[in-house]
Every structure is written in structure tokens, then in C-alpha cells.
Design a protein around this motif. Structure first.
Motif, PDB file in Angstrom:
ATOM      1  N   GLY A   1       7.324   5.562  -0.366  1.00 46.97           N
ATOM      2  CA  GLY A   1       7.133   4.240   0.218  1.00 46.97           C
ATOM      3  C   GLY A   1       5.699   3.776   0.077  1.00 46.97           C
ATOM      4  O   GLY A   1       5.251   3.376  -0.993  1.00 46.97           O
ATOM      5  N   GLY A   2       4.947   3.837   1.170  1.00 42.18           N
ATOM      6  CA  GLY A   2       3.588   3.300   1.204  1.00 42.18           C
ATOM      7  C   GLY A   2       2.670   3.838   0.130  1.00 42.18           C
ATOM      8  O   GLY A   2       1.852   3.104  -0.437  1.00 42.18           O
ATOM      9  N   ALA A   3       2.798   5.123  -0.202  1.00 40.41           N
ATOM     10  CA  ALA A   3       1.909   5.727  -1.196  1.00 40.41           C
ATOM     11  C   ALA A   3       2.168   5.200  -2.604  1.00 40.41           C
ATOM     12  O   ALA A   3       1.322   5.356  -3.484  1.00 40.41           O
ATOM     13  CB  ALA A   3       2.047   7.250  -1.173  1.00 40.41           C
ATOM     14  N   SER A   4       3.328   4.553  -2.825  1.00 40.80           N
ATOM     15  CA  SER A   4       3.598   4.005  -4.162  1.00 40.80           C
ATOM     16  C   SER A   4       2.740   2.778  -4.451  1.00 40.80           C
ATOM     17  O   SER A   4       2.654   2.326  -5.596  1.00 40.80           O
ATOM     18  CB  SER A   4       5.081   3.650  -4.311  1.00 40.80           C
ATOM     19  OG  SER A   4       5.449   2.569  -3.476  1.00 40.80           O
ATOM     20  N   LEU A   5       2.083   2.239  -3.421  1.00 40.42           N
ATOM     21  CA  LEU A   5       1.191   1.089  -3.580  1.00 40.42           C
ATOM     22  C   LEU A   5      -0.264   1.515  -3.773  1.00 40.42           C
ATOM     23  O   LEU A   5      -1.146   0.673  -3.882  1.00 40.42           O
ATOM     24  CB  LEU A   5       1.295   0.187  -2.343  1.00 40.42           C
ATOM     25  CG  LEU A   5       2.692  -0.355  -2.020  1.00 40.42           C
ATOM     26  CD1 LEU A   5       2.742  -0.912  -0.609  1.00 40.42           C
ATOM     27  CD2 LEU A   5       3.104  -1.411  -3.027  1.00 40.42           C
ATOM     28  N   LYS A   6      -0.495   2.834  -3.813  1.00 37.81           N
ATOM     29  CA  LYS A   6      -1.861   3.363  -3.874  1.00 37.81           C
ATOM     30  C   LYS A   6      -2.060   4.185  -5.154  1.00 37.81           C
ATOM     31  O   LYS A   6      -1.087   4.635  -5.766  1.00 37.81           O
ATOM     32  CB  LYS A   6      -2.121   4.251  -2.651  1.00 37.81           C
ATOM     33  CG  LYS A   6      -1.947   3.522  -1.318  1.00 37.81           C
ATOM     34  CD  LYS A   6      -2.057   4.494  -0.151  1.00 37.81           C
ATOM     35  CE  LYS A   6      -1.810   3.798   1.179  1.00 37.81           C
ATOM     36  NZ  LYS A   6      -1.824   4.753   2.305  1.00 37.81           N
ATOM     37  N   PRO A   7      -3.317   4.407  -5.545  1.00 39.88           N
ATOM     38  CA  PRO A   7      -3.579   5.203  -6.749  1.00 39.88           C
ATOM     39  C   PRO A   7      -2.950   6.593  -6.709  1.00 39.88           C
ATOM     40  O   PRO A   7      -2.619   7.158  -7.758  1.00 39.88           O
ATOM     41  CB  PRO A   7      -5.110   5.282  -6.783  1.00 39.88           C
ATOM     42  CG  PRO A   7      -5.568   4.046  -6.076  1.00 39.88           C
ATOM     43  CD  PRO A   7      -4.557   3.821  -4.980  1.00 39.88           C
ATOM     44  N   GLU A   8      -2.767   7.152  -5.501  1.00 37.79           N
ATOM     45  CA  GLU A   8      -2.220   8.507  -5.396  1.00 37.79           C
ATOM     46  C   GLU A   8      -0.777   8.606  -5.897  1.00 37.79           C
ATOM     47  O   GLU A   8      -0.263   9.713  -6.104  1.00 37.79           O
ATOM     48  CB  GLU A   8      -2.299   9.014  -3.955  1.00 37.79           C
ATOM     49  CG  GLU A   8      -1.399   8.278  -2.977  1.00 37.79           C
ATOM     50  CD  GLU A   8      -1.514   8.823  -1.547  1.00 37.79           C
ATOM     51  OE1 GLU A   8      -1.152   9.989  -1.312  1.00 37.79           O
ATOM     52  OE2 GLU A   8      -1.975   8.055  -0.689  1.00 37.79           O
ATOM     53  N   PHE A   9      -0.110   7.459  -6.130  1.00 42.34           N
ATOM     54  CA  PHE A   9       1.254   7.483  -6.651  1.00 42.34           C
ATOM     55  C   PHE A   9       1.306   8.239  -7.979  1.00 42.34           C
ATOM     56  O   PHE A   9       2.270   8.961  -8.258  1.00 42.34           O
ATOM     57  CB  PHE A   9       1.770   6.050  -6.824  1.00 42.34           C
ATOM     58  CG  PHE A   9       3.231   5.959  -7.209  1.00 42.34           C
ATOM     59  CD1 PHE A   9       4.195   6.707  -6.551  1.00 42.34           C
ATOM     60  CD2 PHE A   9       3.643   5.104  -8.217  1.00 42.34           C
ATOM     61  CE1 PHE A   9       5.545   6.616  -6.904  1.00 42.34           C
ATOM     62  CE2 PHE A   9       4.980   4.993  -8.580  1.00 42.34           C
ATOM     63  CZ  PHE A   9       5.930   5.757  -7.918  1.00 42.34           C
ATOM     64  N   VAL A  10       0.261   8.112  -8.768  1.00 38.58           N
ATOM     65  CA  VAL A  10       0.200   8.822 -10.049  1.00 38.58           C
ATOM     66  C   VAL A  10       0.204  10.328  -9.817  1.00 38.58           C
ATOM     67  O   VAL A  10       0.869  11.088 -10.539  1.00 38.58           O
ATOM     68  CB  VAL A  10      -1.044   8.387 -10.857  1.00 38.58           C
ATOM     69  CG1 VAL A  10      -1.229   9.276 -12.087  1.00 38.58           C
ATOM     70  CG2 VAL A  10      -0.919   6.930 -11.265  1.00 38.58           C
ATOM     71  N   ASN A  11      -0.536  10.787  -8.803  1.00 38.13           N
ATOM     72  CA  ASN A  11      -0.559  12.216  -8.479  1.00 38.13           C
ATOM     73  C   ASN A  11       0.819  12.710  -8.056  1.00 38.13           C
ATOM     74  O   ASN A  11       1.222  13.843  -8.376  1.00 38.13           O
ATOM     75  CB  ASN A  11      -1.566  12.511  -7.366  1.00 38.13           C
ATOM     76  CG  ASN A  11      -2.976  12.088  -7.729  1.00 38.13           C
ATOM     77  OD1 ASN A  11      -3.433  11.026  -7.318  1.00 38.13           O
ATOM     78  ND2 ASN A  11      -3.658  12.888  -8.534  1.00 38.13           N
ATOM     79  N   ILE A  12       1.559  11.861  -7.340  1.00 41.50           N
ATOM     80  CA  ILE A  12       2.907  12.246  -6.890  1.00 41.50           C
ATOM     81  C   ILE A  12       3.848  12.324  -8.092  1.00 41.50           C
ATOM     82  O   ILE A  12       4.650  13.245  -8.199  1.00 41.50           O
ATOM     83  CB  ILE A  12       3.422  11.240  -5.837  1.00 41.50           C
ATOM     84  CG1 ILE A  12       2.520  11.264  -4.591  1.00 41.50           C
ATOM     85  CG2 ILE A  12       4.857  11.548  -5.451  1.00 41.50           C
ATOM     86  CD1 ILE A  12       2.789  10.154  -3.589  1.00 41.50           C
ATOM     87  N   ILE A  13       3.740  11.353  -9.007  1.00 45.15           N
ATOM     88  CA  ILE A  13       4.545  11.390 -10.228  1.00 45.15           C
ATOM     89  C   ILE A  13       4.281  12.690 -10.994  1.00 45.15           C
ATOM     90  O   ILE A  13       5.195  13.283 -11.570  1.00 45.15           O
ATOM     91  CB  ILE A  13       4.246  10.165 -11.109  1.00 45.15           C
ATOM     92  CG1 ILE A  13       4.762   8.895 -10.430  1.00 45.15           C
ATOM     93  CG2 ILE A  13       4.851  10.321 -12.504  1.00 45.15           C
ATOM     94  CD1 ILE A  13       4.309   7.597 -11.099  1.00 45.15           C
TER      95      ILE A  13
END
Length: 251
Positions: free
Chosen positions: A234-246
Motif C-alpha cells: 500500500g503506502g510504501a508503493s508510493l515511496k522509493p523503497e517500493f523498488v527495494n520491496i520488488i
């Protein structure tokens, strides 16, 4: 059976401008993403088409909802057929916010799933329990009840186009997150239910992803669990850290 890791980003009703949406797409376009992970983002419907034109081809789009009719006098709704015509391959159905805020029952979610699959959409099917249900020891009971409605209207072959998203309601947007052991236990229970309700082959092949305050800080440990096949963020998909999660599975 090897299941492809899956990471979805649910933007919900964010951001508020097309430019901001395009900026999020540009960040993904410029990022080094794990090619072994399937990536899908779900912006507000208004921004699906602008993002489709700009987004890299290995990142797919999802609508956040769809109706259970192909067309007709249903003001404000979007049909699965319209999403397919627009080139949108995925739809999120049954998210806890749809269930709680908009009172969608499991039967309605199942009906939507049936129509979406008939239109050739892929479905991210969300299930999950509230804090009260978790504390009452009813997690498995609630998840199974939500899935039973879908099992009743689907054929075994339909499940190849479904990603099950386990999203504990108590962990969505709260900063709380299920421990990796809690997530694994529930995912294993869901897989066991699918094995009994449909078949062991369907259970082994179906991806079950976790959603509930997933961040760059907790995604690595969660991703090591054998029955956690990815995340709905959710919220983290709007932040640069989304790449780290991917890239959680990337060494």
C-alpha cells in the motif's frame, strides 16, 4: 513447484495529480528491477491510461476494482470488459476497504471474480481478518469463508489467473505487520484449504502474497517464508523503497 514472485503496488486514492502518477512511473522506469519478479501497480482508474503509455513493458497495470456486469446503467462503475479493452491485464478485488467501507460481501467479490475471469482479466483476490477475529483465533475460519464463496463459482482451471492476497485488516496502514512466522502460518493454512477445496495441484501452483504494512525493512524476512509468494504493497508503493520491496528476493 516454483511460483514466480509477485509484487503489487496499490496506490489507493493517491496521488492527486497525473504528474505525480507519471513521476512514480518514471521512478520505476529508471530502476533496476528483479527480472524474476512479476510487478503490477494499481493507480487510480483515472490514471491507468496515461501510465500505460509511459510505463515500462515489464511492469503491468491493475485496476483497483471492477463491477460484476459487462455494461449497462451502473453509474460510476467500470466493467471488466472495459479494462480489457483498455489493455489493463489485472484487477484487485475484495480488498478489505471494499469489504468494510463499501460493504461488499464475499459473495459479491466472488461474483466480480467470475465476471472478471470471463472477460480474461487476471485477479488479485484479497482476503483477511480483523484484529478482533485474529485475537479470537478465527483467522483460518475467516479466510476460508471468504475463499469458499470464490471456490463455489470458479473452476479449477480459473485459479491459474488468480493471485490470492492475504491482508490482515489489522495490519493495513497501521504500521503493524504480521511476523514472518504469523504470515507463513496463515499462508500455509490458506494453501492447505485450497488443496482440500480444489486440488493439491491448484494449491501448489497458486501464488499467495502478503499485504499489511510491507516495507523495505520487513520485506526480506517475509520473503524467505516458503508460502509467501510476494506482496501487495500500500503506502510504501508510493515511496522509493517500493523498488527495494520488488527486489526482496534478489541477492
Amino acid at each position: 513447484m516454483a511460483r514466480q514472485f509477485f509484487v503489487g503496488g496499490n496506490f489507493k486514492m493517491n496521488p492527486n495529480t497525473k504528474e505525480q502518477s507519471l513521476a512514480l512511473a518514471a521512478a520505476l522506469n529508471d530502476a533496476q528491477l528483479d527480472p524474476a519478479t512479476e510487478v503490477v501497480i494499481a493507480p487510480p482508474s483515472l490514471y491507468l491510461l496515461p501510465l500505460k503509455e509511459k510505463l515500462r513493458k515489464d511492469v503491468q497495470l491493475a485496476a483497483q476494482n471492477a463491477y460484476f456486469k459487462v455494461s449497462g446503467a451502473f453509474t460510476g462503475e467500470i466493467s471488466p470488459a472495459q479494462l480489457v479493452d483498455a489493455g489493463v491485464p489485472y484487477v484487485i478485488l475484495g480488498h478489505s476497504e471494499r469489504r468494510t467501507l463499501f460493504h461488499e460481501t464475499s459473495e459479491i467479490v466472488a461474483q466480480k471474480t467470475r465476471v472478471a475471469l470471463d472477460a480474461s482479466l487476471n485477479v488479485i483476490l484479497c482476503i483477511g481478518e480483523t484484529l478482533e477475529q485474529r485475537e479470537g483465533g478465527k483467522t483460518s475460519e475467516v479466510c476460508e469463508a471468504q475463499l469458499k464463496a470464490a471456490v463455489a463459482v470458479l473452476k479449477p482451471e480459473d485459479w491459474s489467473k488468480i493471485v490470492v492476497a492475504y491482508e490482515p485488516v489489522w495490519a493495513i496502514g497501521t504500521g503493524k505487520v504480521a511476523t514472518s512466522a504469523q504470515a507463513q502460518e496463515t499462508h500455509a493454512d490458506i494453501r492447505s484449504f485450497l488443496s482440500k477445496a480444489i486440488s493439491p495441484a491448484v494449491a501448489a501452483a497458486t501464488r499467495i502474497i502478503y499485504g499489511g504494512s510491507v516495507t523495505a525493512a520487513n520485506c526480506k524476512e517475509l520473503s524467505t517464508q516458503p508460502d509467501v509468494d510476494g506482496f501487495l504493497v500500500g503506502g510504501a508503493s508510493l515511496k522509493p523503497e517500493f523498488v527495494n520491496i520488488i527486489n526482496a528476493k534478489k541477492e
